[in-house]
Design an enzyme around this catalytic site. Structure first.
Site, PDB file in Angstrom:
ATOM      1  N   LYS A 257      -0.769   2.587  -0.832  1.00  0.00           N
ATOM      2  CA  LYS A 257       0.199   1.491  -0.820  1.00  0.00           C
ATOM      3  C   LYS A 257       1.691   2.052  -0.595  1.00  0.00           C
ATOM      4  O   LYS A 257       2.299   1.566  -0.029  1.00  0.00           O
ATOM      5  CB  LYS A 257       0.283   1.041  -2.125  1.00  0.00           C
ATOM      6  CG  LYS A 257      -0.994  -0.050  -2.608  1.00  0.00           C
ATOM      7  CD  LYS A 257      -1.140  -1.025  -1.340  1.00  0.00           C
ATOM      8  CE  LYS A 257      -2.303  -2.065  -1.820  1.00  0.00           C
ATOM      9  NZ  LYS A 257      -2.495  -3.145  -0.453  1.00  0.00           N
TER      10      LYS A 257
ATOM     11  N   TYR B  35      -5.501   4.711  -4.302  1.00  0.00           N
ATOM     12  CA  TYR B  35      -5.099   3.194  -3.943  1.00  0.00           C
ATOM     13  C   TYR B  35      -3.311   3.316  -3.815  1.00  0.00           C
ATOM     14  O   TYR B  35      -2.653   3.034  -3.016  1.00  0.00           O
ATOM     15  CB  TYR B  35      -5.261   2.276  -5.066  1.00  0.00           C
ATOM     16  CG  TYR B  35      -4.783   0.822  -5.044  1.00  0.00           C
ATOM     17  CD1 TYR B  35      -5.242   0.068  -4.288  1.00  0.00           C
ATOM     18  CD2 TYR B  35      -3.797   0.231  -5.810  1.00  0.00           C
ATOM     19  CE1 TYR B  35      -4.809  -1.460  -4.066  1.00  0.00           C
ATOM     20  CE2 TYR B  35      -3.158  -0.833  -5.595  1.00  0.00           C
ATOM     21  CZ  TYR B  35      -3.926  -1.566  -4.808  1.00  0.00           C
ATOM     22  OH  TYR B  35      -3.392  -2.936  -4.751  1.00  0.00           O
TER      23      TYR B  35
END
Length: 746
Positions: free
Chosen positions: A168, A164
């Protein structure tokens, strides 16, 4: 209250808009007149399952408010289908909010390739697919607003979220580059790192449950709506937002340190680690990568690179220390006595150094020029600060190694002086270091008087990281007998007398201080011995006329004890050059060696020099400098054809504005303000002559010395190098014109 921000006529796509942040964005935009494509696949947090219920519910809410909206149930991995929905329903796209996301939290040791790939697919590729589909639409219409949704995990990282965090972080870089590519087409691209109790945050358990209400998704939507509005100029930004808090993030580089490549080693990196990693007032922020690399490469090319824990060459080489002093005939007479003058009270020639009542005949010993340089050091010691910023060599370890003093003109009987000190060189001597400081001195009108070069040797202070240069060989003394020998005994209290001239270093007067430093007792100031040597050469080869003394260079070889007899042996190599050495007779020790004195072939014209000191300083104004630029531009029209830029100059002090227009075909330079400048340069008028001096380009030197500020497309400023070939005749003509005006006005 200010006018409401509306989105009437604008079409917005919001992905993942069925819940949380996406829903809040869609509802706010819809309530302000935007036509909204509410995209939501209806999956759970793991990206599993399909349902139209979430998107349909948000569409219904927007319509209930009187707005327009359609639902879309496609995956962001098929972004072109979502854009097709918008085109079919509303005919265009103005706003894209990439918000959709899923989680696959697991520690890296247990993470599968599928868990990695799925996160990249939804977050990164999904944003790519949608953005790539709307990009040609926005480019063609010359308008667009795009939002990427990153996360604190993408900025700082987070345990169990390597997949993740990577995705990002990728979105942040994606948006940064898109902002540059879209700027010319009025496409603004920004990124948010929300602090909100979205479904993903609640599921992750990052925030306590009682905080969720304070971090409602609705608190993020106002910032996003502003970034999507046509009035918002922001692009390429990264914003943290949530719970009413709003902030902008930026990348910042520590000042760091450039280390000499010929001495690089892991140990050298270790010794400089604190400075390499330190963020302080010297830290650097650049708004784009081009600026950052331009500055970095300039530093790598700079002759000032290098340093260690004691010397920061990038700072010290641009640092300046200034001091103002004054002296009168009494001060000059005291100095002459302190360096042994007038031992014979009937010696008429040496009486001229102490008889202040004979104004027309009074002479000042030129070696007195070293006193202000000493004051720079001593004032720094008193204040506890380094004599120059970036130069922190320990004073207690320092020994005065060499001294060079050059006279531009004889010293007047009394004067107010201005001294400017800079670091000329810092040298690696293995386990020791050497610094060479240059001190220029002018009178109060700016007329140059003399120059000092102070070489200090710091024993036990490692020089690794500084420049390595070979030692300069001392001049050889002739094999023949000296042409002149002068011997004088110093007084037992000679150091106490010299101390009254301002050199209060306790090493020379305090027995306890001297013993603590490893000496049996206080010894004579090296510069006092230096003064004896200068006076001996003047007596032997200048017929005691100190006005003929041009320069002196010596190396301090050993200490002198008060009461020692100083014998100076001198050889005249040419009519204007004398070499010498000095020894302490009783101890048979050479105390000064490598001595060289240059002599004027005739006494300088003091009347003309005195009148010159009363003239107006020959300083060019901004008007003069831009006249040089304009003349050069007219003579070289090809500059405008090649440069294609507009530069705005803001000149401080005079508060004037000038425009260099190289886009109008032939080029122009005029006083005024440009509406569409590519780059703006702010500079003090005092620094303007350096840009038109006919020397090598000064732009980088001024920029990194903090003497000018650049905003806008700073890379465009490099095109000023086209003016680097300005003829010196043009500069001379501008100077002549300036002086002519001064004479006319007088």
């Amino acid at each position: 209250m200010s006018q409401e921000l509306r989105f009437d006529g604008k079409v917005a796509i919001v992905t993942g808009a069925g819940n949380g942040l996406g829903r809040a964005h869609a509802l706010l935009l819809g309530s302000r007149g935007a036509k909204v494509v509410v995209n939501d696949l209806g999956v759970n947090l793991q990206g599993v399952g399909v349902s139209s219920a979430a998107a349909d519910a948000v569409v219904a809410e927007i319509k209930a408010m009187g707005g327009e909206a359609v639902a879309d149930y496609n995956s962001v991995a098929e972004g072109e289908k979502i854009v097709a929905t918008a085109l079919e329903a509303f005919g265009t796209v103005d706003i894209l909010i990439n918000n959709a996301g899923i989680l696959r939290d697991v520690s890296f040791a247990k993470m599968t390739e599928e868990q990695w790939d799925l996160i990249q697919e939804i977050h990164v590729k999904g944003a790519f697919k949608l953005t790539h589909a709307v990009w040609p639409i926005m480019r063609e219409k010359g308008y667009g607003r795009i939002i990427m949704t990153a996360s604190g995990a993408g900025i700082f990282g987070n345990f169990g979220q390597c997949n993740y965090s990577t995705a990002k972080s990728g979105l942040i870089g994606f948006a940064k580059s898109l902002a540059f590519e879209g700027a010319s087409k009025n496409i603004r691209v920004n990124t948010i790192a929300p602090i909100a109790a979205s479904r993903l945050v609640i599921a992750s358990g990052i925030l306590p449950e009682d905080v969720h209400a304070k971090l409602a998704s609705e608190h993020v939507a106002p910032l996003v709506s502003w970034l999507c509005h046509e009035e918002c100029p922001e692009t390429g930004g990264l914003f943290e937002v949530g719970g009413g808090f709003h902030a902008k993030y930026r990348w910042e580089r520590s000042q760091g340190r450039v280390l000499h490549t010929d001495t690089l080693s892991p140990e050298l990196v270790r010794e400089n680690w604190e400075r390499i990693t330190q963020f302080d007032e010297h830290s650097v922020h650049q708004s784009n990568g081009g600026e950052g690399f331009q500055e970095l490469f300039s530093r790598l090319d700079s002759p000032a690179k290098g340093g260690n824990q004691y010397v920061d060459m990038e700072v010290a080489s641009n640092a300046v220390s200034t001091l103002e002093t004054e002296y009168n005939q009494t001060d000059a007479a005291l100095y002459a006595l302190a360096v042994g003058a007038a031992k014979d009270p009937l010696d008429e020639t040496e009486l001229l150094y102490i008889n202040e009542f004979k104004d027309e005949e009074f002479r000042v010993l030129p070696t007195m020029a070293v006193l202000p340089a000493t004051q720079v050091f001593l004032q720094a010691i008193k204040s506890g600060k380094p004599s120059l910023e970036g130069l922190e060599l320990p004073f207690a370890n320092g020994l005065h190694g060499e001294q060079y003093t050059e006279m531009y003109r004889p010293l007047p009987p009394a004067a107010k002086l201005k001294h400017t000190m800079r670091l000329k060189q810092a040298i690696d001597k293995g386990r020791s270091s050497v610094s060479i400081l240059a001190v220029e001195t002018t009178d109060e009108n700016g007329v140059p008087l003399y120059y000092n070069e102070i070489t200090s040797f710091y024993a036990g202070v490692p020089g690794a990281g500084l420049e390595k240069v070979p030692s300069v060989a001392l001049p050889e003394l002739p094999a023949r007998a000296p042409d002149a020998v002068i011997a004088e005994q110093t007084d037992i209290n000679q150091a106490l007398l010299y101390r009254l001239c301002g050199d209060w270093n306790p090493m020379h007067v305090d027995p306890d201080y001297a013993k603590a430093a490893g000496y049996d007792k206080p010894f004579l100031h090296g510069l006092c011995t230096f003064g004896y040597a200068g006076r001996h050469v003047i007596k032997a080869f200048c017929n005691n006329d100190s006005r003929l003394f041009k320069s002196i260079r010596v190396r301090f070889a050993s200490i002198v004890m008060p009461g020692d007899t100083l014998e100076t042996r001198m050889w005249r190599e040419t009519p204007t050059r004398v070499v010498f050495e000095m020894r302490a007779v009783e101890r048979d020790v050479v105390v000064l060696k490598g001595g060289v004195v240059e002599i004027f072939d005739k006494v300088p014209d003091l009347a003309s020099l005195t009148n010159a000191s009363k003239e107006e300083p020959k300083t060019l104004t901004a008007h003069d400098v831009f006249s040089v630029y304009k003349a050069h531009l007219q003579a070289h029209p090809e500059i405008a054809a090649e440069a294609q830029m507009i530069m705005q100059f803001v000149v401080k002090n005079r508060e004037s504005n000038w425009v260099l227009d190289l886009k109008n075909g032939k080029g122009d330079l005029y006083e005024g303000v440009a509406d569409n400048a590519d780059v703006t340069m702010t500079i003090q008028e005092a620094n303007m002559p350096e840009l038109a001096s006919g020397e090598e380009p000064q732009l980088q030197k001024l920029f990194f010395g903090g003497k000018l500020k650049l905003t806008g497309d700073t890379m465009a400023s490099k095109k000023l190098e086209a003016f680097a070939s300005i003829d010196k005749q043009l500069y001379a003509a501008a100077t002549a014109e300036r002086l002519a005006k001064a004479v006319t006005s007088a």
